[in-house]
Motif scaffolding. Structure first.
Motif, PDB file in Angstrom:
ATOM      1  N   SER A  59       0.820  -1.210   0.000  1.00  0.00           N
ATOM      2  CA  SER A  59       0.000   0.000   0.000  1.00  0.00           C
ATOM      3  C   SER A  59       0.854   1.260   0.000  1.00  0.00           C
ATOM      4  N   LYS A  60       2.083   1.144   0.506  1.00  0.00           N
ATOM      5  CA  LYS A  60       3.001   2.277   0.544  1.00  0.00           C
ATOM      6  C   LYS A  60       3.881   2.352  -0.699  1.00  0.00           C
ATOM      7  N   GLY A  61       3.628   1.463  -1.652  1.00  0.00           N
ATOM      8  CA  GLY A  61       4.359   1.515  -2.910  1.00  0.00           C
ATOM      9  C   GLY A  61       5.530   0.566  -3.012  1.00  0.00           C
ATOM     10  N   ALA A  62       5.691  -0.334  -2.043  1.00  0.00           N
ATOM     11  CA  ALA A  62       6.789  -1.296  -2.099  1.00  0.00           C
ATOM     12  C   ALA A  62       6.601  -2.257  -3.258  1.00  0.00           C
ATOM     13  N   SER A  63       7.707  -2.806  -3.731  1.00  0.00           N
ATOM     14  CA  SER A  63       7.639  -3.804  -4.799  1.00  0.00           C
ATOM     15  C   SER A  63       7.102  -5.122  -4.255  1.00  0.00           C
ATOM     16  N   ALA A  64       6.538  -5.919  -5.142  1.00  0.00           N
ATOM     17  CA  ALA A  64       6.043  -7.237  -4.745  1.00  0.00           C
ATOM     18  C   ALA A  64       7.164  -8.080  -4.145  1.00  0.00           C
ATOM     19  N   LEU A  65       8.366  -7.972  -4.698  1.00  0.00           N
ATOM     20  CA  LEU A  65       9.496  -8.766  -4.212  1.00  0.00           C
ATOM     21  C   LEU A  65       9.871  -8.372  -2.785  1.00  0.00           C
ATOM     22  N   ILE A 102      12.449 -17.728  -3.101  1.00  0.00           N
ATOM     23  CA  ILE A 102      11.800 -16.470  -3.451  1.00  0.00           C
ATOM     24  C   ILE A 102      11.899 -16.324  -4.963  1.00  0.00           C
ATOM     25  N   MET A 103      10.843 -15.801  -5.589  1.00  0.00           N
ATOM     26  CA  MET A 103      10.824 -15.680  -7.046  1.00  0.00           C
ATOM     27  C   MET A 103      10.374 -14.286  -7.439  1.00  0.00           C
ATOM     28  N   SER A 123      15.706 -14.548   3.117  1.00  0.00           N
ATOM     29  CA  SER A 123      16.612 -13.464   2.753  1.00  0.00           C
ATOM     30  C   SER A 123      17.924 -13.997   2.195  1.00  0.00           C
ATOM     31  N   VAL A 124      18.352 -15.153   2.712  1.00  0.00           N
ATOM     32  CA  VAL A 124      19.527 -15.805   2.120  1.00  0.00           C
ATOM     33  C   VAL A 124      19.207 -16.228   0.687  1.00  0.00           C
ATOM     34  N   ALA A 125      18.002 -16.760   0.476  1.00  0.00           N
ATOM     35  CA  ALA A 125      17.583 -17.153  -0.870  1.00  0.00           C
ATOM     36  C   ALA A 125      17.601 -15.964  -1.818  1.00  0.00           C
ATOM     37  N   ARG A 126      17.169 -14.812  -1.338  1.00  0.00           N
ATOM     38  CA  ARG A 126      17.194 -13.618  -2.203  1.00  0.00           C
ATOM     39  C   ARG A 126      18.630 -13.220  -2.530  1.00  0.00           C
ATOM     40  N   GLY A 199       6.669 -14.019  -5.311  1.00  0.00           N
ATOM     41  CA  GLY A 199       6.254 -14.991  -4.311  1.00  0.00           C
ATOM     42  C   GLY A 199       7.418 -15.451  -3.456  1.00  0.00           C
ATOM     43  N   ALA A 200       7.073 -15.985  -2.288  1.00  0.00           N
ATOM     44  CA  ALA A 200       8.082 -16.544  -1.389  1.00  0.00           C
ATOM     45  C   ALA A 200       7.470 -17.712  -0.635  1.00  0.00           C
ATOM     46  N   CYS A 201       8.336 -18.619  -0.221  1.00  0.00           N
ATOM     47  CA  CYS A 201       7.901 -19.805   0.512  1.00  0.00           C
ATOM     48  C   CYS A 201       9.009 -20.181   1.484  1.00  0.00           C
ATOM     49  N   THR A 202       8.675 -20.411   2.752  1.00  0.00           N
ATOM     50  CA  THR A 202       9.703 -20.729   3.739  1.00  0.00           C
ATOM     51  C   THR A 202       9.141 -21.681   4.783  1.00  0.00           C
ATOM     52  N   THR A 203       9.986 -22.609   5.261  1.00  0.00           N
ATOM     53  CA  THR A 203       9.499 -23.665   6.149  1.00  0.00           C
ATOM     54  C   THR A 203      10.643 -24.329   6.899  1.00  0.00           C
ATOM     55  N   SER A 204      10.288 -24.960   8.005  1.00  0.00           N
ATOM     56  CA  SER A 204      11.224 -25.864   8.675  1.00  0.00           C
ATOM     57  C   SER A 204      10.951 -27.313   8.264  1.00  0.00           C
TER      58      SER A 204
END
Length: 323
Positions: A59-65, A102-103, A123-126, A199-204
């Motif tokens: 809503s503040k204009g950030a990118s989807a990523l 992350i994609m 964040s490591v994935a990015r 999109g992003a996906c993270t899990t243990s």
């Protein structure tokens, strides 16, 4: 020329096919690329703070990523959530290992698997995506890369997770419990004000899994897939079944062919159910978002919910279900 006739002629001609007039494609169905008005964030399960964080950033204009990364980081730091990040359930040897991907809208992605002692695998994935020539790093290599990038090592095993693991050791039951937080993940899709989707996906991962096990979450096309011309999809549940069917890639391709997000999720689930007669003993759930801002979801068992943030409202929705 009709599509069927054209495809027949292509097959018959083989490598000797002459140049074709572009007009023969006029009868082929074209994907209708309409972008939604206003940003949207959708998230698996009721991870309200994570989805709100992403939605407010959009809503503040950030990118989807940026939004998906910051959104799922909320759950990676939530020690009360024993399925993601710090406080996640360990493997059968008592070690917490994390998977994430992350994609980006441009089709690039980063992924880490079997990562230990780092709180924010997404964040490591990015960083893998943006700072290396690779797409995926695993195990010790992923850890060493994270340290070089400035990530601080932390103990991911909390007292509560350790106590639950020791209790599990008494019986060592590996079968997933439907809709109980022992095998689920956070998957998020964001559509920003420019019409880009990430999109992003993270899990243990699966609680008390065999050491070294990796599920669908960090695998592009299984736990997550994005196509900025079409939309995206994420999955949660028993990763082995999602991996076998490359489910999120299938969902996006079905949307490309004209299916709604809801129809695409249902068709992809039908593939899983038809291939495994044991489907009543595990849960799989999908959410999908297209460029029009339409959302769909489908799961095997009742109980799966997801969140949609739009116009400053964070709404929990019940998924349609097969059973």
């Amino acid at each position: 020329m009709k599509r069927r006739n054209f495809l027949t002629k292509v097959s018959a001609a083989g490598v000797g096919l002459p140049l074709i007039n572009a007009n023969v494609f006029m009868d082929l169905p074209l994907f209708e690329n309409k972008t939604a008005s206003g940003p949207i964030s959708v998230t698996t399960w009721n991870f309200a703070e994570a989805n709100r964080t992403a939605g407010e950033l959009l809503s503040k204009g950030a990118s989807a990523l940026d939004a998906v990364e910051q959104g799922v980081r909320v759950e990676e730091s939530n020690i009360k959530n024993q399925t993601v990040g710090k406080g996640g359930a360990p493997d059968r040897d008592g070690n917490v290992t994390l998977d994430a991907c992350i994609m980006a809208p441009n089709g690039n992605f980063g992924s880490v698997c079997f990562l230990e002692n780092i709180e924010h695998p997404v964040s490591v994935a990015r960083k893998v995506m943006e700072e290396t020539p690779h797409n995926m790093l695993v195990g010790e290599g992923a850890y060493q890369f994270a340290i070089k990038q400035g990530f601080e090592p932390v103990n991911l095993l909390t007292p509560e997770s350790e106590a639950n693991w020791k209790k599990w050791l008494e019986e060592k039951e590996y079968r997933p419990i439907i809709n109980i937080e022992n095998h689920d993940t956070i998957g998020m899709l964001c559509l920003d004000e420019k019409g880009d989707i990430a999109g992003a996906c993270t899990t243990s991962g699966l609680a008390y899994k065999m050491r070294g096990r990796v599920g669908d979450s960090p695998i592009i096309g299984s736990g997550l897939f994005i196509d900025n011309e079409v939309g995206g999809a994420v999955a949660t549940g028993l990763g082995e079944e999602i991996l076998k069917n490359v489910s999120t890639f299938l969902i996006v391709e079905l949307m490309r062919s004209g299916k709604s997000p809801q129809e695409a999720c249902e068709i992809a689930m039908d593939r899983i159910i038809k291939k495994n007669p044991d489907y009543k003993n595990f849960q799989v759930a999908f959410i999908a978002l297209n460029k029009k801002g339409e959302v769909g979801s489908f799961c095997i068992h009742p109980g799966f919910t997801y969140l949609k943030y739009k116009n400053s409202e964070n709404t929990e929705l019940k998924s349609k279900t097969y059973l």
